[in-house]
Scaffold this motif. Structure first.
Motif: not given
Length: 450
Positions: A113-120, A204-216
């Motif tokens: 929810v925090n990374i993917v859904f909010i990012g969309l 740019g902010l969406e790219a950070l969310r992709v990185l955050a998902l990998l770290i998650a």
């Protein structure tokens, strides 16, 4: 001497490695050592995820969604409000001897929810106000999930961190978290600023969310590796009445609760307002903010051994009270940081890094001071709920303050409402530090942990 130029860096690395390893690693306790290793990595990855999708980047994300000061304040209130449900967490968690699968499942759902859904949300085929409404609901949902995750996860993890290693362990985690987040934030902000200059800040902010998902993914993998120890006391179902009544009969633990309430009332008052002030009113870049934050790295390396020694000698609450009072100049400096005096922001942040490292180290352990053996999840939930309730109340006060005075200028100082808010917090820090010192004195007089 020959070779001295090469020995210097090696000696520094050896000392740094010893500082990281020292104290929390216990010979002959390999099972908990392995869990503590995974815990350290989990703490770092969790903070890295939070930094990539929160803080300055969340403020920028909200501004792109056309949020005003009122909405920024609402998000802060919803963040803390969702966590108030922690008070109910023991009613669920105290029914299970094995909580690990449930807690990991909640953690996975939170990340989605925090990374993917909010990012969309920016791409949702609805109007601007509807997008802000979806964001507000999502933020509340994430924090409601965290309300049920937090207490159980904390009690699960603290079982691997006995009192004899807590100062060393928490100082290591505090230092490594600060270094990892500062470096990551700087690199991320450089990337976002570059995209911002090209008119593609959102991407740019969406790219950070992709990185955050990998770290998650790494974050969850570390949780899987942490062993769940048997409960220290038999599991009994908690009655709803107990959630509201039992902690009030334990005065020593109530002092720990009051300590975090006093701190939370002040530290959460600026919320995202000062970040919005920097981004929108002073027009500074993400890179500027996070380059200043990078100064935290050498300060943490220098100050962590010092704070470790201080807390080993004087326990937790007395040094904490001094640190809190000494944070006041940080708020004064930031209040005056504008125009030709914008350099005061750098000085104020350096001052903050020196003393907040000591504050964070203390609060990593205060929640477990004088914690009863029975119903530990209940007591920890009460502590966290009190913390978030204080944060909710102060966020409402701050939102009323900022929106009520919005646009006004105070000619005597040339201040806007956000700068005046920082002054109010700075002055109040002095009183909170004195109050925490009095609580420490009471605990010490009764022969309790202080």
């Amino acid at each position: 001497m020959p070779g001295s130029s090469h020995d210097g860096p090696k000696a520094v690395l050896r000392r740094f490695g010893k500082l990281i390893h020292e104290g929390w690693f216990v010979e002959g306790d390999e099972q908990s050592n392995q869990s503590r290793r995974a815990l350290i990595v989990h703490n770092i990855t969790a903070n890295m995820v939070a930094s990539l999708i929160g803080g300055n980047f969340l403020a920028g994300f909200m501004l792109l969604l056309k949020a005003d000061d009122g909405f920024v304040g609402l998000i802060t209130t919803l963040t803390f409000g969702g966590n108030l449900l922690q008070l109910l967490a023991p009613y669920l968690l105290e029914r299970f001897e094995r909580r690990k699968p449930l807690l990991i499942g909640i953690r996975c759902l939170m990340h989605l929810v925090n990374i993917v859904f909010i990012g969309l949300i920016p791409f949702a085929p609805v109007g601007a106000q509807a997008r802000l409404g979806i964001l507000a609901f999502s933020v509340f949902l994430v924090n409601a999930l965290n309300a049920f995750l937090g207490p159980g996860q904390s009690i699960w993890h603290i079982a691997h961190i006995p009192s004899r290693v807590r100062v060393q362990y928490f100082s290591t985690v505090t230092m490594l978290n600060g270094i990892a987040v500062a470096l990551l934030n700087l690199l991320a902000s450089l990337a976002v600023d570059r995209m911002r200059a090209a008119g593609h800040e959102l991407w740019g902010l969406e790219a950070l969310r992709v990185l955050a998902l990998l770290i998650a993914v790494v974050d969850v993998a570390m949780l899987v590796r942490i062993k769940e120890l048997p409960p220290s006391a038999p599991v009994h179902r908690v009655r709803l009445r107990d959630l509201f009544v039992e902690p009030w009969h334990n005065k020593p633990y109530l002092r720990s609760v009051l300590t975090v309430v006093l701190w939370s009332l002040l530290v959460n008052m600026p919320g995202q307002y000062y970040t919005v002030y920097l981004l929108r009113e002073l027009n500074v870049s993400y890179a500027y903010i996070n380059a200043v934050a990078l100064l935290n790295v050498p300060i943490l390396i220098l100050m962590t051994p010092l704070w470790r020694a201080v807390y080993l000698k004087w326990s937790w609450m007395r040094p904490l009270s001094v640190c809190v009072m000494l944070l006041a100049p940080h708020y004064f400096l930031l209040a005056f940081a504008s125009g030709r005096l914008v350099f005061l922001y750098i000085i104020g942040m350096v001052w903050w890094f020196v003393f907040i490292s000591g504050v964070n180290l203390a609060f990593s352990s205060i929640a477990y001071m004088n914690l009863p053996e029975q119903h530990q999840t209940l007591y920890f939930s009460f502590y966290s709920t009190a913390n978030f309730l204080a944060a909710v109340l102060t966020s409402i006060v701050a939102r009323t303050f900022v929106t009520g005075l919005g646009g006004l200028r105070f000619t005597l100082l040339g201040f806007g409402e956000k700068q005046l808010l920082m002054l109010v917090v700075g002055i109040s820090m002095l009183g909170v530090g004195a109050a925490i010192r009095d609580l420490a004195r009471r605990n010490r007089a009764q022969g309790l942990q202080y």
